[in-house]
Design a protein around this motif. Structure first.
Motif, short mmCIF file in Angstrom:
data_model
loop_
_atom_site.label_atom_id
_atom_site.label_comp_id
_atom_site.label_asym_id
_atom_site.label_seq_id
_atom_site.Cartn_x
_atom_site.Cartn_y
_atom_site.Cartn_z
N ASP A 1 15.55 0.88 5.07
CA ASP A 1 15.49 0.59 6.50
C ASP A 1 14.31 1.25 7.20
N ASN A 2 14.01 2.46 6.73
CA ASN A 2 12.91 3.20 7.31
C ASN A 2 11.57 2.51 7.06
N ASP A 3 11.47 1.95 5.85
CA ASP A 3 10.24 1.22 5.49
C ASP A 3 10.08 -0.01 6.37
N LEU A 4 11.20 -0.70 6.59
CA LEU A 4 11.15 -1.90 7.43
C LEU A 4 10.70 -1.53 8.84
N LEU A 5 11.18 -0.37 9.29
CA LEU A 5 10.80 0.10 10.63
C LEU A 5 9.29 0.38 10.67
N LYS A 6 8.80 1.02 9.62
CA LYS A 6 7.37 1.35 9.56
C LYS A 6 6.52 0.08 9.54
N LEU A 7 7.00 -0.92 8.77
CA LEU A 7 6.25 -2.17 8.69
C LEU A 7 6.25 -2.88 10.05
N GLU A 8 7.38 -2.80 10.75
CA GLU A 8 7.44 -3.42 12.07
C GLU A 8 6.45 -2.73 13.01
#
Ligand SMILES: Nc1nc2c(ncn2[C@@H]2O[C@H](COP(=O)(O)OP(=O)(O)OP(=O)(O)O)[C@@H](O)[C@H]2O)c(=O)[nH]1
Ligand SMILES: Nc1nc2c(ncn2[C@@H]2O[C@H](COP(=O)(O)OP(=O)(O)OP(=O)(O)O)[C@@H](O)[C@H]2O)c(=O)[nH]1
Ligand SMILES: [Mg+2]
Ligand SMILES: [Mg+2]
Lengths: 293, 271
Positions: free
Chosen positions: B9-16
């Motif tokens: 989830d953290n990675d998805l946040l970073k990508l966003e």
């Protein structure tokens, strides 16, 4: 806009007596989206959301107001607080002592036009003798543009004879002193915050002339990068204020909020038209209501 | 920031955040991240490749090529200070180097020294320019320029217009009038070129939308790409308006123009 987002999120909560984490969860998401849509910088949005969430949850809802209106007020007040509680004036020295104002910013931000507007504003509001200094030696017809702008503002324009911005700035300073001008406004070439040579040039002009006001002129429709750009100009020049131009556009103006939050220098004026009288003193409530949409 | 590990989830946040900080806007960003989440990819590399492909499919780009045997006209429009006049110099030079003949028209009669500025560019390239004094009717310059271009038999006429905010009705009416003159004269291949600044935020979409409603926009040039903003406003415009990006302006010199390249543009979003 954000006001609508909050209204929609709170529609389901009639009769609630206090703001809780649950009932503002959706509102927070919508506000976050609306702020980014308004060009507020992502990092600034994060901090701001944390601040207003903490404030909102901690608050007892005022008896006369419902949670939705209370929350809108918290967001609005939060934006106004960051923008600055009142407009801050130019640092003008007593008449008879030369005041120097330096304008700097990205290409096309509106510096040359703003120089003229500022000159006219100072001349008319304070009956001072103003000299404009044409230190953009790069842009084709930049000097002609400032000369014409000076005509429209009703002030003199100093034009150097060499293609050296630093030299011209110093010559204009001497000319301002010997000509008994009260205020010298230096128009500089547009420059990228990442152009080391050009940033050094404007830094040198500032070091030599020790301006009373160093104003970062910025286009109000800037996007996420506004913060990075403003930071670089502020780190290099230690600006004393910001002028946001083209506020007569329908941009939401989130860059204004982002810049103020990050470099914390006063927004002194906003540009509101292309005309020579298109300069207004900054009022945070107006900008806040635009960002809120 | 991203190394070969699996997606959480953290990675998805970073990508966003990478998408949002590029001015792509919350709508497209959240749509892409939602798609990505549903895809169930397990490495960041795969996620980035997926996003690049999605962005690739959104972008409209196209080469601007002059038609033979007819007068080509480019009407340059956009809001204040984005780089229209400078871009005209670059565009003219771009075609001169291809052996084409070019005529310029200085139809910004409002802004201080606008005509002088474009005249400098014309002089640098030693090409003719149609102009009148400050305060002249821009429509009359357009009228004269089209006649002159036809009689001279030039390949390309590029018309400079004053910067104008899209929410100013009287200025949009003025632009419409200028465009109608070109349309009425006929016998030419006209492209309306919208110039937008890469550092502009979400308002760029509104600029494209309104200019397109008023006179139609055939192609877009994005300037100040060298300011290192990612120019993510390209995606909203491509997706909702289907208007192709044709050129990038990456500096203040006459040669600082390049053909819009989809791959290079997307690469830089993730750098
Ligand atoms: N509508 C509107 N236009 C503005 C405003 N301020 C400046 N402009 C316009 O923005 C354009 C750019 O202004 P300039 O004064 O040439 O900008 P600059 O920063 O000096 O540009 P460079 O010297 O090339 O960096 C011109 O068309 C101005 O008329 C404003 O507040 N509102
Ligand atoms: N760094 C950089 N500067 C650019 C680029 N394109 C234009 N500029 C600069 O941006 C400033 C404004 O350019 P102009 O060509 O006068 O812009 P304009 O749209 O014609 O402005 P108005 O006619 O006043 O609306 C000038 O200082 C240009 O040198 C670019 O691609 N990169
Ligand atoms: Mg200027
Ligand atoms: Mg121009």
């Amino acid at each position: 806009g954000i006001t609508k987002a909050i209204s929609d999120s709170f529609k389901v909560l009639t009769g609630n007596a206090r703001i809780t984490e649950t009932n503002i969860g959706n509102a927070i998401n919508d506000i976050r989206t609306a702020l980014i849509e308004a060009d507020v910088n992502m990092v600034v949005v994060k901090d701001f959301i944390n601040e207003i969430t903490a404030k909102a949850i901690g608050e007892q809802v005022v008896r006369a107001v419902n949670p939705k209106d209370q929350f809108i007020k918290i967001v609005n007040d939060g934006i106004v607080d960051i923008l600055g509680s009142k407009s801050e004036a130019l640092k003008l020295k007593p008449k008879g002592t030369l005041t120097v104002i330096l304008l700097a910013g990205l290409q096309g931000a509106g510096k040359t036009t703003t120089a003229g507007k500022l000159a006219r504003y100072i001349k008319n509001s304070d009956n001072r003798k103003v000299l404009l200094s044409a230190c953009d030696v790069y842009r084709p017809a930049a000097i002609e543009q400032l000369q014409r702008v000076g005509e429209l503002a009703g002030v003199d324009v100093f034009v150097g004879d060499k293609k050296d911005a630093i030299k011209i700035s110093k010559e204009s300073y001497k000319h301002a002193k010997s000509g008994n001008y009260d205020v010298l406004i230096i128009d500089t070439a547009g420059r990228l915050h990442v152009d080391k040579d050009m940033m050094m040039e404007v830094k040198k002009i500032s070091k030599d002339l020790r301006p009373d006001d160093i104003l970062f002129v910025c286009d109000s429709m800037m996007g996420q990068h506004a913060v990075e750009i403003a930071k670089e100009f502020n780190d290099t020049l230690e600006v004393t204020g910001v002028i946001l131009t083209k506020f007569d556009s329908d941009t939401r103006g989130g860059a204004a909020f982002s810049i103020k939050k990050v470099i914390n220098k006063p927004i002194k004026f906003i540009g509101v038209s292309e005309k020579i009288d298109g300069l207004e003193v900054f009022y945070p409530e107006r900008i806040a209501s635009r960002i809120l949409g | 920031l991203f190394t070969g590990k699996s997606l959480d989830d953290n990675d998805l946040l970073k990508l966003e955040e990478v998408l949002l900080s590029s001015d792509i806007g919350p709508q497209i960003s959240s749509t892409l991240i939602t798609k990505l989440r549903l895809k169930g990819l397990n490495t960041i590399e795969n996620a980035i490749e997926f996003l690049k492909k999605e962005l690739h499919d959104i972008i409209c780009d196209k080469e601007y090529i002059l038609k033979d045997g007819v007068l080509n006209i480019v009407l340059v429009l956009g809001v204040n200070g984005v780089g229209k006049t400078t871009s005209i110099g670059k565009l003219a030079n771009f075609h001169l180097k291809k052996g084409k003949t070019v005529l310029l028209a200085a139809a910004d009669t409002f802004r201080a020294a606008a005509t002088e500025q474009l005249t400098r560019w014309a002089k640098v390239m030693d090409i003719p320019i149609v102009k009148q004094g400050e305060g002249a009717d821009p429509a009359s310059i357009v009228y004269d320029a089209v006649d002159s271009a036809k009689s001279k038999g030039v390949d390309l006429l590029i018309i400079d217009t004053a910067g104008r905010l899209q929410n100013k009705k009287h200025l949009m009416d003025e632009l419409k009038k200028m465009y109608k003159i070109i349309e009425t004269k006929g016998g030419c291949d006209t492209h309306n070129l919208l110039v937008i600044d890469a550092t502009t935020g979400q308002n760029a979409f509104h600029q494209a939308h309104v200019f397109n409603e008023v006179v139609g926009v055939n192609m877009i040039m994005m300037t100040k790409y060298d300011a290192l903003s990612k120019g993510g406003i390209v995606f909203n415009i491509s997706k909702k308006l289907n208007i192709p990006f044709t050129f990038i302006g990456k500096g203040e010199k006459i040669e600082d123009i390049e053909v819009f390249n989809r791959e290079k543009f997307i690469e830089r979003i993730f750098n």
